[in-house]
Design an enzyme around this catalytic site. Structure first.
Site, PDB file in Angstrom:
ATOM      1  N   ASP A   1      19.316 -31.438 -10.554  1.00  0.00           N
ATOM      2  CA  ASP A   1      20.141 -29.858 -10.901  1.00  0.00           C
ATOM      3  C   ASP A   1      19.307 -28.839 -10.453  1.00  0.00           C
ATOM      4  O   ASP A   1      18.055 -28.767 -10.805  1.00  0.00           O
ATOM      5  CB  ASP A   1      20.267 -29.837 -12.418  1.00  0.00           C
ATOM      6  CG  ASP A   1      21.033 -28.516 -12.613  1.00  0.00           C
ATOM      7  OD1 ASP A   1      21.592 -28.003 -11.765  1.00  0.00           O
ATOM      8  OD2 ASP A   1      21.339 -28.363 -13.952  1.00  0.00           O
TER       9      ASP A   1
ATOM     10  N   GLU B   1      29.618 -27.111 -14.741  1.00  0.00           N
ATOM     11  CA  GLU B   1      28.942 -26.311 -16.108  1.00  0.00           C
ATOM     12  C   GLU B   1      29.635 -25.044 -15.798  1.00  0.00           C
ATOM     13  O   GLU B   1      29.588 -24.308 -17.140  1.00  0.00           O
ATOM     14  CB  GLU B   1      27.506 -26.594 -15.855  1.00  0.00           C
ATOM     15  CG  GLU B   1      26.869 -25.600 -17.018  1.00  0.00           C
ATOM     16  CD  GLU B   1      25.190 -25.517 -16.638  1.00  0.00           C
ATOM     17  OE1 GLU B   1      24.596 -24.843 -17.272  1.00  0.00           O
ATOM     18  OE2 GLU B   1      24.844 -26.303 -15.662  1.00  0.00           O
TER      19      GLU B   1
ATOM     20  N   HIS C   1      28.137 -32.038 -19.245  1.00  0.00           N
ATOM     21  CA  HIS C   1      26.879 -31.407 -19.138  1.00  0.00           C
ATOM     22  C   HIS C   1      26.351 -31.137 -20.816  1.00  0.00           C
ATOM     23  O   HIS C   1      27.441 -30.912 -21.236  1.00  0.00           O
ATOM     24  CB  HIS C   1      26.893 -29.880 -18.653  1.00  0.00           C
ATOM     25  CG  HIS C   1      26.047 -29.104 -18.603  1.00  0.00           C
ATOM     26  ND1 HIS C   1      26.100 -27.968 -19.780  1.00  0.00           N
ATOM     27  CD2 HIS C   1      24.798 -28.925 -18.161  1.00  0.00           C
ATOM     28  CE1 HIS C   1      24.845 -27.436 -19.801  1.00  0.00           C
ATOM     29  NE2 HIS C   1      24.357 -27.825 -18.791  1.00  0.00           N
TER      30      HIS C   1
END
Length: 386
Positions: free
Chosen positions: A203, A255, A305
């Site tokens: 990420d 997200e 997430h």
């Protein structure tokens, strides 16, 4: 049942993560994975009804929690106080849609939506308790035991530190690990230290323009990542994200999507391989179920997430149980100074509670010890001010 009280609790619990805060380690101080942070915030809410039942929720925020807290203490809390508590999933969906319509002018993502997400989670907790079912059963899940994957904080792109932490995490039994690093040498060091069958995700939190992200994705292709998460700035450049995806590295995002419609746009643009709705941001469990259904239509894999640790984590766990066995629960892999509830002693698998509701009953003494601020909204107080 009627909603008679809403408690809003902002808490910050200290943690450690096997890293030193040194000048060598640089990261975004506003990101929850940053070395600048030594405690992690959460914003919890507790909704109580006139029947005595209560439900817990969690709104996203980390360092933005004061804004979500203000929304919860203000217009969002006032809207729900005194409402009849929904008695079915359909009634929750109808009430949440009414709230979203009322508040749409304040944005389709951000603190108001985060506060609404917290309420929705609490309403599902209440519903499952009223129906005397664990939430995962109410949602139709067939499995009670789910996998857990370790989401590491940032180790400042330092290859040796990253490799050491990844190795110790693997040795602790975790077979899927996510980094928050942006430099190829650090990511490659993690890949090299792991067995070939270990799943490694990265990420990067939206650091690159499309050209830069495409170059990075091409370089990372040889590392066989599970996915590269949010490589493009701005995060809603979906055409750009689709271009990066053409490089052959699997792309994950969502997200920061603006509600359910934001996922429709991700899917329509062909921007992602993995959808990542976040229950404490996107609109709660109600919105998550809508995203799941849409992803199925578009044949997109969903891996939620979850970089928070309150009722939102437990809500995500229940939702993960409804997905296929390959989907695991993301947890922030840090060591708490004191644990808010037992499931925060993370292991490679989690057995979901068989008690009614979320199974989230935090230690009130721990909340009190690490409480930053709180407010109680009640019908009694409202009547007194009338």
């Amino acid at each position: 049942m009627k909603i008679t009280k809403i408690e809003v609790l902002r808490v910050a619990i200290p943690f450690s993560s096997d890293r030193d805060k040194t000048p060598e380690i640089q990261a975004d101080a506003y990101n929850a994975a940053s070395p600048e942070l030594t405690r992690m915030e959460t914003l919890l809410i507790k909704i109580t009804t006139d029947s005595g039942l209560h439900g817990w929720g969690e709104g996203f925020g980390h360092l933005c929690n004061p804004l979500t807290e203000t929304a919860m203490n203000g217009l969002v809390g006032r809207f729900f106080l005194g409402q009849t508590c929904p008695e079915s999933p359909e009634e929750i969906a109808a009430l949440m849609q009414q709230a979203e319509v009322n508040f749409h002018a304040f944005g389709r993502t951000g603190p108001v939506m985060f506060a609404l997400s917290a309420v929705d989670i609490a309403l599902w907790d209440l519903l499952a308790k009223a129906w005397k079912q664990p939430l995962w059963q109410l949602l139709g899940a067939k499995r009670q035991k789910i996998g857990v994957y370790a989401s590491l904080v940032s180790y400042g792109n330092h290859p040796e530190r990253v490799a050491a932490k990844v190795l110790s995490t693997w040795q602790a039994g975790f077979r899927a690990i996510k980094l928050h690093e942006t430099a190829y040498p650090a990511i490659a060091a993690a890949r090299e230290i792991l067995p070939a069958d270990a799943e490694l995700m990265v990420d990067v939190n939206c650091p690159w323009n499309v050209a830069e992200a495409s170059e990075q994705a091409q370089a990372l292709r040889s590392l066989n990542l599970g996915w590269l998460e949010e490589p493009v700035w701005p995060p809603d450049d979906l055409a750009g994200l689709a271009e990066v995806r053409k490089q052959g590295t699997r792309i994950a995002a969502g997200e920061n999507a603006a509600g359910v419609q934001g996922f429709v746009e991700h899917f329509e643009h062909g921007a992602i391989d993995v959808a990542q709705p976040s229950v404490s941001k996107v609109g709660g469990i109600t919105a998550m179920l809508k995203v799941f259904a849409l992803a199925k239509q578009y044949h997109i894999r969903v891996v939620p997430h979850c970089f928070y640790y309150g009722a939102g984590l437990m809500a995500t766990a229940q939702l993960v149980a409804t997905l296929d066995d390959s989907v695991s629960l993301e947890v922030p892999y840090i060591q708490w100074q004191e644990t808010l509830y037992s499931q925060l002693n993370f292991e490679p698998h989690m057995l979901l509670p068989d008690t009614p509701g979320l199974g989230f009953e935090p230690s009130l003494s721990i909340i009190q010890k690490y409480l930053i601020s709180s407010k109680t909204l009640s019908l009694t107080a409202e009547a007194a001010h009338a």
